[in-house]
Design a protein around this motif. Structure first.
Motif, PDB file in Angstrom:
ATOM      1  N   SER A  74      29.000   9.505   9.710  1.00  0.00           N
ATOM      2  CA  SER A  74      27.807  10.252  10.064  1.00  0.00           C
ATOM      3  C   SER A  74      28.202  11.722  10.180  1.00  0.00           C
ATOM      4  CB  SER A  74      27.270   9.720  11.403  1.00  0.00           C
ATOM      5  OG  SER A  74      26.165  10.475  11.838  1.00  0.00           O
ATOM      6  N   LYS A 133      26.264   9.644   5.748  1.00  0.00           N
ATOM      7  CA  LYS A 133      24.962   9.822   6.413  1.00  0.00           C
ATOM      8  C   LYS A 133      24.874  11.270   6.862  1.00  0.00           C
ATOM      9  CE  LYS A 133      23.442   8.559  11.014  1.00  0.00           C
ATOM     10  NZ  LYS A 133      23.257   7.449  11.969  1.00  0.00           N
ATOM     11  N   LYS A 184      22.976  14.135   8.997  1.00  0.00           N
ATOM     12  CA  LYS A 184      22.021  14.413  10.058  1.00  0.00           C
ATOM     13  C   LYS A 184      21.103  15.511   9.533  1.00  0.00           C
ATOM     14  CE  LYS A 184      23.360  11.884  13.617  1.00  0.00           C
ATOM     15  NZ  LYS A 184      22.455  10.928  14.272  1.00  0.00           N
ATOM     16  N   ASP A 194      19.533  10.888   8.755  1.00  0.00           N
ATOM     17  CA  ASP A 194      19.110  10.506  10.110  1.00  0.00           C
ATOM     18  C   ASP A 194      18.514  11.732  10.791  1.00  0.00           C
ATOM     19  OD1 ASP A 194      18.757   9.490  12.640  1.00  0.00           O
ATOM     20  OD2 ASP A 194      20.875   9.020  13.006  1.00  0.00           O
ATOM     21  N   ASN A 200      16.868  11.629  13.896  1.00  0.00           N
ATOM     22  CA  ASN A 200      16.803  11.501  15.358  1.00  0.00           C
ATOM     23  C   ASN A 200      15.478  12.020  15.926  1.00  0.00           C
ATOM     24  OD1 ASN A 200      20.193  11.948  15.115  1.00  0.00           O
ATOM     25  ND2 ASN A 200      19.421  10.302  16.409  1.00  0.00           N
ATOM     26  N   ASP A 256      16.094   3.439  14.591  1.00  0.00           N
ATOM     27  CA  ASP A 256      17.216   3.438  15.531  1.00  0.00           C
ATOM     28  C   ASP A 256      16.597   3.526  16.939  1.00  0.00           C
ATOM     29  OD1 ASP A 256      19.316   4.199  17.219  1.00  0.00           O
ATOM     30  OD2 ASP A 256      20.136   5.732  15.913  1.00  0.00           O
ATOM     31  N   LYS A 302      22.339  -1.159  17.531  1.00  0.00           N
ATOM     32  CA  LYS A 302      23.347  -0.629  18.455  1.00  0.00           C
ATOM     33  C   LYS A 302      23.239  -1.499  19.699  1.00  0.00           C
ATOM     34  CE  LYS A 302      23.006   4.246  17.040  1.00  0.00           C
ATOM     35  NZ  LYS A 302      22.506   5.584  17.418  1.00  0.00           N
ATOM     36  N   GLY A 332      26.313   3.739  15.468  1.00  0.00           N
ATOM     37  CA  GLY A 332      27.413   4.147  16.343  1.00  0.00           C
ATOM     38  C   GLY A 332      26.945   5.143  17.382  1.00  0.00           C
ATOM     39  N   MET A 333      27.695   5.245  18.464  1.00  0.00           N
ATOM     40  CA  MET A 333      27.409   6.212  19.531  1.00  0.00           C
ATOM     41  C   MET A 333      28.692   6.961  19.872  1.00  0.00           C
ATOM     42  SD  MET A 333      24.183   6.125  20.412  1.00  0.00           S
ATOM     43  CE  MET A 333      24.074   6.676  22.108  1.00  0.00           C
ATOM     44  N   LEU A 334      29.485   7.277  18.838  1.00  0.00           N
ATOM     45  CA  LEU A 334      30.746   8.007  19.030  1.00  0.00           C
ATOM     46  C   LEU A 334      31.625   7.257  20.037  1.00  0.00           C
ATOM     47  CD1 LEU A 334      29.144  11.578  19.470  1.00  0.00           C
ATOM     48  CD2 LEU A 334      29.870  10.537  17.319  1.00  0.00           C
ATOM     49  N   TYR A 354      36.911  10.951  15.313  1.00  0.00           N
ATOM     50  CA  TYR A 354      36.330  11.323  16.607  1.00  0.00           C
ATOM     51  C   TYR A 354      37.338  11.913  17.598  1.00  0.00           C
ATOM     52  CZ  TYR A 354      33.051   7.746  14.869  1.00  0.00           C
ATOM     53  OH  TYR A 354      32.199   7.007  14.091  1.00  0.00           O
TER      54      TYR A 354
HETATM   55  O1  OSB Z   1      21.525   8.591  15.842  1.00  0.00           O
HETATM   56  O2  OSB Z   1      23.002   7.344  15.025  1.00  0.00           O
HETATM   57  C1  OSB Z   1      22.681   8.232  15.805  1.00  0.00           C
HETATM   58  C2  OSB Z   1      25.794   9.646  17.539  1.00  0.00           C
HETATM   59  C3  OSB Z   1      25.313   9.783  18.834  1.00  0.00           C
HETATM   60  C4  OSB Z   1      24.019   9.469  19.102  1.00  0.00           C
HETATM   61  C5  OSB Z   1      23.181   8.995  18.095  1.00  0.00           C
HETATM   62  C6  OSB Z   1      23.648   8.826  16.802  1.00  0.00           C
HETATM   63  C7  OSB Z   1      24.974   9.191  16.513  1.00  0.00           C
HETATM   64  C8  OSB Z   1      25.551   9.130  15.178  1.00  0.00           C
HETATM   65  C9  OSB Z   1      27.057   9.016  15.071  1.00  0.00           C
HETATM   66  O3  OSB Z   1      24.919   9.231  14.164  1.00  0.00           O
HETATM   67  C10 OSB Z   1      27.479   7.623  14.792  1.00  0.00           C
HETATM   68  C11 OSB Z   1      28.961   7.424  15.002  1.00  0.00           C
HETATM   69  O4  OSB Z   1      29.725   7.788  14.129  1.00  0.00           O
HETATM   70  O5  OSB Z   1      29.354   6.885  16.058  1.00  0.00           O
END
Ligand code: OSB
Ligand code: MG
Length: 373
Positions: free
Chosen positions: A135, A161, A163, A188, A190, A238, A262, A290-292, A322
């Motif tokens: 991402s 992906k 942003k 993405d 968001n 998401d 997630k 993912g959420m880092l 990361y």
């Molecule tokens: O929207 O998928 C998301 C990271 C933090 C919060 C929301 C998102 C994301 C990512 C990164 O897109 C995904 C990753 O590499 O962990």
């Protein structure tokens, strides 16, 4: 399982590079790690709520409060036979899926260690390695984005992906697609757009994207339905999917054609398994978001993504994308075929480095749950 003790760690981990999304820039990834001891076995969980409420309403602050004052007290004197039992126990608490999921993850780790099986086996996943992508945060110009993407392709990622947000969308996507006509590409937003920007979003249709993730507000399933009718590219939700019920409803109303799973966002790994099963039976593709995560949450994501319905590469990149130093002893590496190996040791299959944990911990709280005689 008789839970004896729960320790919460509020940790803040410096990212190797800032990560910019439509909701802001993340320099340090904050989260809450949970260490649970039950029957003398230690398990780890990760609550993926961030410091700020930019992605979801939950934050490390709300999760700390909900865990300490409501969820942990509900576990006192309970004998838990399966990790998914917490879903029933936690029913008195509305919402707060990420806080709940953190507890469930730690119990899965304990349950796996007690049965001598890795999560992937408990989930009945069959893959030894899972396809992953990366991402890519919002960059200051299309040229910078091309440089960043080139670096990730060089590292071996085969799915990118991007942003996006208003003003940093169509031109950026066009630049990447023109440079790389063949790669798997998706975007993405968001929640950064409104339905009245449907014409702008439909310009993305020409760039052969796998999907457009969460273009509209998190609480707006209906407008996603209206938008999907005007786009050829599949929408993927998401932020809007907070439970198995939301997943069913979104699919029934045509608000999306693909779901990003997630575990934190949907209240736990057991709910993730339910959503996966529902979608798999209907031929709806899912993929692991993912959420880092630290190595703890990343291990759980890899086990989940080993299930057969995970039809698209996950946002589960290698540790080095990361963190210079992670909380776990194990670092996840990218294989040359853009996959990452699924942990095979019992439970999550990772060990926590006390030294790193100590280094990144801002606050710690231990609660003793003294088992009733
Ligand atoms: O929207 O998928 C998301 C990271 C933090 C919060 C929301 C998102 C994301 C990512 C990164 O897109 C995904 C990753 O590499 O962990
Ligand atoms: Mg997303």
């Amino acid at each position: 399982m008789k839970i004896e003790q729960i320790t919460l760690y509020n940790v803040s981990m410096p990212l190797v590079a800032p990560f910019e999304t439509s909701f802001g820039r993340i320099l340090n990834r904050d989260c809450i790690l949970l260490e649970i001891v039950a029957d003398g076995v230690t398990g780890w969980g990760e609550c993926v709520a961030d410091r700020d409420p930019g992605y979801a309403y939950e934050t490390t602050g709300t999760a700390w409060h909900i865990l300490k004052d409501f969820l942990i007290p509900l576990l006192i004197y309970r004998d838990i036979s399966h990790p998914s039992d917490v879903q029933g126990l936690f029913l008195p608490v509305k919402g707060h899926p990420m806080a709940k999921a953190g507890v469930e993850m730690a119990l899965w780790d304990i349950y796996g260690k007690q049965s001598g099986l890795p999560l992937v086996r408990l989930f009945k996943g069959e893959r030894q390695k899972v396809a992953v992508g990366v991402s890519v945060g919002i960059q200051s110009s299309p040229g910078d984005l091309l440089d960043t993407v080139a670096g990730y392709l060089q590292a071996g990622y085969r799915r990118i992906k991007l942003k996006i947000k208003p003003g940093k969308d169509v031109k950026y996507v066009a630049a990447v697609r023109e440079a790389y006509p063949e790669i798997l590409l998706q975007v993405d937003a968001n929640s950064a757009y409104h339905l009245d920007q449907a014409d702008l979003l439909s310009e993305l249709d020409q760039w052969e994207l796998l999907l457009i993730e969460q273009p509209l507000a998190e609480d707006d399933l209906w407008d996603h339905h209206l938008l999907q009718k005007r786009l050829a590219t599949p929408l993927c939700l998401d932020e809007s999917i907070l439970s198995p019920r939301h997943a069913r409803q979104a699919l029934e109303m045509g608000a999306c054609r693909i779901i990003n799973i997630k575990a934190g966002r949907v209240g736990g790994l057991s709910h993730s398994l339910e959503i996966h099963q529902y979608c798999y039976e209907r031929g709806v593709p899912v993929w692991c978001g993912g959420m880092l995560e630290t190595g703890i949450g990343r291990a759980a994501n890899l086990a989940l993504a080993a299930l057969p319905g995970f039809a698209l590469p996950g946002d589960i990149s290698a540790t080095e994308r990361y963190y210079q130093e992670d909380i776990t002893e194990q670092r996840f590496v990218l294989n040359p075929d853009s996959t990452i190996d699924v942990p095979q040791q019992p439970g999550l299959g990772v060990d926590v480095s006390r030294k790193s944990l100590h280094k990144y911990t801002l606050e710690k709280l231990t609660v003793h749950l003294g088992a009733r005689q």
